[in-house]
Scaffold this motif. Structure first.
Motif, PDB file in Angstrom:
ATOM      1  N   LEU A 398       0.824  -1.207   0.000  1.00 38.70           N
ATOM      2  CA  LEU A 398       0.000   0.000   0.000  1.00 38.70           C
ATOM      3  C   LEU A 398       0.856   1.253   0.000  1.00 38.70           C
ATOM      4  CD1 LEU A 398      -2.985  -0.664   2.463  1.00 38.70           C
ATOM      5  CD2 LEU A 398      -3.144   0.004   0.061  1.00 38.70           C
ATOM      6  N   VAL A 399       1.857   1.284   0.884  1.00 30.98           N
ATOM      7  CA  VAL A 399       2.694   2.474   1.000  1.00 30.98           C
ATOM      8  C   VAL A 399       3.539   2.688  -0.253  1.00 30.98           C
ATOM      9  CG1 VAL A 399       4.616   3.527   2.260  1.00 30.98           C
ATOM     10  CG2 VAL A 399       2.764   2.421   3.512  1.00 30.98           C
ATOM     11  N   ASN A 400       4.245   1.639  -0.688  1.00 31.19           N
ATOM     12  CA  ASN A 400       5.172   1.785  -1.814  1.00 31.19           C
ATOM     13  C   ASN A 400       4.466   2.108  -3.127  1.00 31.19           C
ATOM     14  OD1 ASN A 400       7.821   1.328  -0.657  1.00 31.19           O
ATOM     15  ND2 ASN A 400       7.138  -0.753  -0.249  1.00 31.19           N
ATOM     16  N   TYR A 401       3.421   1.347  -3.443  1.00 32.49           N
ATOM     17  CA  TYR A 401       2.778   1.528  -4.736  1.00 32.49           C
ATOM     18  C   TYR A 401       1.852   2.742  -4.766  1.00 32.49           C
ATOM     19  CZ  TYR A 401       4.830  -2.798  -6.365  1.00 32.49           C
ATOM     20  OH  TYR A 401       5.717  -3.755  -6.751  1.00 32.49           O
ATOM     21  N   THR A 402       1.233   3.077  -3.633  1.00 35.99           N
ATOM     22  CA  THR A 402       0.434   4.304  -3.589  1.00 35.99           C
ATOM     23  C   THR A 402       1.345   5.516  -3.742  1.00 35.99           C
ATOM     24  OG1 THR A 402      -1.207   3.257  -2.158  1.00 35.99           O
ATOM     25  CG2 THR A 402      -1.224   5.655  -2.266  1.00 35.99           C
ATOM     26  N   ARG A 403       2.505   5.463  -3.076  1.00 33.23           N
ATOM     27  CA  ARG A 403       3.481   6.552  -3.201  1.00 33.23           C
ATOM     28  C   ARG A 403       3.929   6.723  -4.651  1.00 33.23           C
ATOM     29  NH1 ARG A 403       8.887   6.220  -3.723  1.00 33.23           N
ATOM     30  NH2 ARG A 403      10.158   8.022  -3.101  1.00 33.23           N
ATOM     31  N   GLU A 404       4.284   5.603  -5.314  1.00 38.02           N
ATOM     32  CA  GLU A 404       4.740   5.695  -6.695  1.00 38.02           C
ATOM     33  C   GLU A 404       3.630   6.209  -7.619  1.00 38.02           C
ATOM     34  OE1 GLU A 404       6.683   2.288  -8.270  1.00 38.02           O
ATOM     35  OE2 GLU A 404       8.410   2.497  -6.933  1.00 38.02           O
ATOM     36  N   SER A 405       2.399   5.774  -7.365  1.00 37.90           N
ATOM     37  CA  SER A 405       1.272   6.240  -8.167  1.00 37.90           C
ATOM     38  C   SER A 405       1.060   7.739  -7.992  1.00 37.90           C
ATOM     39  CB  SER A 405       0.002   5.478  -7.777  1.00 37.90           C
ATOM     40  OG  SER A 405      -1.127   5.977  -8.453  1.00 37.90           O
ATOM     41  N   GLN A 406       1.158   8.211  -6.744  1.00 36.94           N
ATOM     42  CA  GLN A 406       0.989   9.638  -6.480  1.00 36.94           C
ATOM     43  C   GLN A 406       2.074  10.455  -7.173  1.00 36.94           C
ATOM     44  OE1 GLN A 406      -1.449  11.200  -3.849  1.00 36.94           O
ATOM     45  NE2 GLN A 406      -2.395   9.456  -4.853  1.00 36.94           N
ATOM     46  N   LEU A 407       3.321   9.993  -7.096  1.00 38.34           N
ATOM     47  CA  LEU A 407       4.425  10.710  -7.731  1.00 38.34           C
ATOM     48  C   LEU A 407       4.263  10.714  -9.251  1.00 38.34           C
ATOM     49  CD1 LEU A 407       7.456   9.424  -5.598  1.00 38.34           C
ATOM     50  CD2 LEU A 407       6.361  11.676  -5.476  1.00 38.34           C
ATOM     51  N   ALA A 408       3.785   9.590  -9.800  1.00 42.32           N
ATOM     52  CA  ALA A 408       3.588   9.498 -11.253  1.00 42.32           C
ATOM     53  C   ALA A 408       2.526  10.470 -11.744  1.00 42.32           C
ATOM     54  CB  ALA A 408       3.206   8.073 -11.635  1.00 42.32           C
ATOM     55  N   HIS A 409       1.604  10.841 -10.863  1.00 39.19           N
ATOM     56  CA  HIS A 409       0.548  11.784 -11.224  1.00 39.19           C
ATOM     57  C   HIS A 409       0.907  13.225 -10.861  1.00 39.19           C
ATOM     58  CE1 HIS A 409      -1.826   8.070 -11.573  1.00 39.19           C
ATOM     59  NE2 HIS A 409      -2.639   8.774 -12.359  1.00 39.19           N
ATOM     60  N   GLY A 410       2.177  13.451 -10.553  1.00 41.43           N
ATOM     61  CA  GLY A 410       2.651  14.806 -10.333  1.00 41.43           C
ATOM     62  C   GLY A 410       2.520  15.332  -8.920  1.00 41.43           C
ATOM     63  N   VAL A 411       2.141  14.487  -7.972  1.00 44.89           N
ATOM     64  CA  VAL A 411       2.028  14.918  -6.580  1.00 44.89           C
ATOM     65  C   VAL A 411       3.435  15.081  -6.001  1.00 44.89           C
ATOM     66  CG1 VAL A 411       1.181  14.294  -4.284  1.00 44.89           C
ATOM     67  CG2 VAL A 411      -0.175  13.754  -6.320  1.00 44.89           C
ATOM     68  N   ASP A 412       3.669  16.140  -5.245  1.00 42.37           N
ATOM     69  CA  ASP A 412       4.999  16.344  -4.681  1.00 42.37           C
ATOM     70  C   ASP A 412       5.257  15.351  -3.551  1.00 42.37           C
ATOM     71  OD1 ASP A 412       4.599  17.825  -1.855  1.00 42.37           O
ATOM     72  OD2 ASP A 412       3.097  18.577  -3.276  1.00 42.37           O
ATOM     73  N   ARG A 413       6.518  15.161  -3.224  1.00 42.39           N
ATOM     74  CA  ARG A 413       6.919  14.144  -2.248  1.00 42.39           C
ATOM     75  C   ARG A 413       6.319  14.376  -0.870  1.00 42.39           C
ATOM     76  NH1 ARG A 413      11.153  10.813  -3.727  1.00 42.39           N
ATOM     77  NH2 ARG A 413      12.064  11.287  -5.758  1.00 42.39           N
ATOM     78  N   ALA A 414       6.121  15.630  -0.489  1.00 40.37           N
ATOM     79  CA  ALA A 414       5.610  15.943   0.848  1.00 40.37           C
ATOM     80  C   ALA A 414       4.165  15.519   1.047  1.00 40.37           C
ATOM     81  CB  ALA A 414       5.746  17.444   1.130  1.00 40.37           C
ATOM     82  N   THR A 415       3.407  15.384  -0.057  1.00 37.45           N
ATOM     83  CA  THR A 415       1.997  15.000   0.081  1.00 37.45           C
ATOM     84  C   THR A 415       1.704  13.618  -0.498  1.00 37.45           C
ATOM     85  OG1 THR A 415       1.485  16.134  -2.003  1.00 37.45           O
ATOM     86  CG2 THR A 415       1.201  17.404   0.028  1.00 37.45           C
ATOM     87  N   ALA A 416       2.735  12.929  -0.994  1.00 39.17           N
ATOM     88  CA  ALA A 416       2.527  11.631  -1.644  1.00 39.17           C
ATOM     89  C   ALA A 416       2.034  10.556  -0.682  1.00 39.17           C
ATOM     90  CB  ALA A 416       3.818  11.168  -2.315  1.00 39.17           C
ATOM     91  N   TYR A 417       2.254  10.764   0.632  1.00 35.36           N
ATOM     92  CA  TYR A 417       1.866   9.756   1.617  1.00 35.36           C
ATOM     93  C   TYR A 417       0.483   9.999   2.206  1.00 35.36           C
ATOM     94  CZ  TYR A 417       6.823   8.470   1.567  1.00 35.36           C
ATOM     95  OH  TYR A 417       8.082   8.070   1.180  1.00 35.36           O
ATOM     96  N   GLN A 418      -0.129  11.130   1.872  1.00 32.42           N
ATOM     97  CA  GLN A 418      -1.382  11.511   2.543  1.00 32.42           C
ATOM     98  C   GLN A 418      -2.488  10.474   2.355  1.00 32.42           C
ATOM     99  OE1 GLN A 418      -2.547  15.640   2.173  1.00 32.42           O
ATOM    100  NE2 GLN A 418      -4.716  15.073   2.010  1.00 32.42           N
TER     101      GLN A 418
END
Length: 455
Positions: A398-418
């Motif tokens: 959940l953490v790893n792939y949700t993070r990668e998906s968020q980053l791939a959609h242009g979300v910045d690193r500080a909010t990728a875990y929200q």
């Protein structure tokens, strides 16, 4: 008598006069060692730069690929605990702990070869599968043994053992960081040789615990303590065998409680070092220190909450833990936002959450003892740890792939875990509701309806 026969059950039964307070150091020796798995995140970034050294290159592994090593280790831990739980009850803790030492160390050695040859499947096999079996054997043996030595204070007993597992990162994280720095060269990050040294260190430390551990004699009981003959509230004075226990609604409700609590916490454990670097831009060394701080909270929570549960009761304790966890996971992602940007608050909330995560592990064995008695606690606990297997895969994925998906959609690193942290809060709500439904085990599941101490 052969050398290996010293590991047999009959040779590990305590003689008259043996102090039960010698058993916790044996349990801690094993759990502090296998608890190294909680510091695995310090290897994640170096393992993604084995070829590029200074930064990742196209041939390097990704964080998501590396995350599966940890998930496999935890998944195999739970499965091996379930599979070997009945064997542990037959063969005794000394043999289980010795085998755990061999397998855990071997996992490091095989992984070292995988790092040197850059073959990811060897890390999956070594640290994940072989080391994971060592984790399972090393985890349940001390816990089941301590519950037998401390029937008067089961929460304290499980807290003492599992505190060590939570504190393993306190040793493993700085050790790995310093060893990698020592072995570092311009062409080698030092990961392979670090794994060899750590494997040797943990083997001898765990073997010490295996040789020290003892089982109580069948007729033994704590001085001045009388076994209760009547059930009270959520605490039963009757035993339930592992087969019938597996069919009770109580078992599956507690399975769900542990799974939800662990899924929420383990994603943070596995991603702790990269997460704080993503959110606050700190160095790898400082992030390693953060992992060590989390280990302190994890360790302290395991002892504090499980001990408190002897007074509050297991059900009430879990109600508190799960409710506080929901609040913590809901707030945590906002600590890295620009308008707040508080690393102190992030560390504090993360620490409290990890203390509750650890508390779930240390309190659940005593909860099982309350529900099903102590006669087959090792086997029952082993089966319940399949919840950890599921959580060990679901949480990091959940953490790893949700993070990668968020980053791939242009979300910045500080909010990728929200998003994922809010999902974790929702999982704890499910665990809270499952705990709310737990009731005493029905009489039809008891072993011959015999109270503890009379059958």
């Amino acid at each position: 008598m052969s050398l290996l026969s010293i590991l047999d059950r009959e040779h590990s039964v305590a003689r008259p006069g043996y102090s039960r307070w010698l058993v916790p150091p044996a349990a801690l020796a094993v759990h502090l060692s296998i608890g190294q798995v909680y510091s695995f995140s310090v290897f994640k970034i170096p393992l993604t730069r084995l070829l590029g050294i200074a930064k990742s290159t196209p041939g390097d592994w990704t964080q998501a690929q590396i995350g599966w090593i940890f998930s496999l280790a935890i998944g195999i831990l739970g499965l091996s605990a379930a599979l070997f739980g009945p064997w542990l009850e037959r063969e005794g803790p000394r043999k289980a702990m010795a085998y755990a030492a061999v397998l855990f160390a071997l996992g490091f050695f095989v992984s070292s070869v995988g790092v040197r040859t850059h073959q990811l499947w060897l890390l999956y096999l070594g640290y994940g599968v072989i080391g994971g079996i060592g984790l399972g054997l090393g985890y349940i043996a001390p816990v089941a043994t301590l519950i037998k030595w401390f029937p008067d204070r089961p929460g304290l007993a499980t807290g003492m053992a599992i505190m060590g597992f939570g504190g393993g990162a306190m040793i493993g994280s700085p050790m790995a960081v310093k060893l990698m720095a020592f072995f570092h060269t311009p062409a080698d990050l030092g990961v392979s040789r670090t794994m060899i040294v750590m494997g040797c260190f943990y083997f001898f430390f765990m073997l010490f615990g295996a040789l020290l551990v003892r089982l109580p004699r069948p007729e033994w009981k704590p001085e001045g303590w009388t076994a209760p003959t009547k059930s009270s509230g959520m605490v039963s004075t009757h035993n339930v065998a592992v087969g019938p226990a597996f069919r009770t609604p109580q078992f599956w409700l507690l399975w769900l409680v542990l799974c939800m609590n662990t899924t929420a916490g383990i994603g943070i454990v596995e991603q702790a070092s990269p997460m704080i670097q993503d959110l606050f831009g700190i160095s790898a060394v400082a992030a390693g220190g953060f992992v060590g701080v989390l280990s302190l909270f994890n360790m302290g929570g395991r002892f504090f909450w499980s001990t408190i549960s002897d007074y509050l009761g297991r059900k009430v304790t879990f109600m508190i833990l799960l409710l506080l966890g929901v609040i913590g996971y809901a707030v945590l992602p906002y600590t890295g936002h620009a308008h707040l940007n508080s690393i102190v608050l992030f560390v504090l909330i993360s620490g409290v959450l990890l203390s509750m995560y650890g508390a779930g592990f240390s309190t659940i064995p005593a909860y099982l003892k309350d529900m099903f008695g102590s006669q087959q606690i090792g086997a029952i606990y082993g089966r319940l740890l399949t919840a950890w297997s599921v959580a060990g895969i679901v949480g990091p994925v959940l953490v790893n792939y949700t993070r990668e998906s968020q980053l791939a959609h242009g979300v910045d690193r500080a909010t990728a875990y929200q998003t994922v942290l809010h999902i974790m809060a929702g999982l704890l709500v499910v665990g809270f509701l499952a705990n709310l439904l737990v009731r005493p085990v029905a009489e039809k599941y008891w072993i011959n309806n015999q109270p503890l101490g009379k059958g």
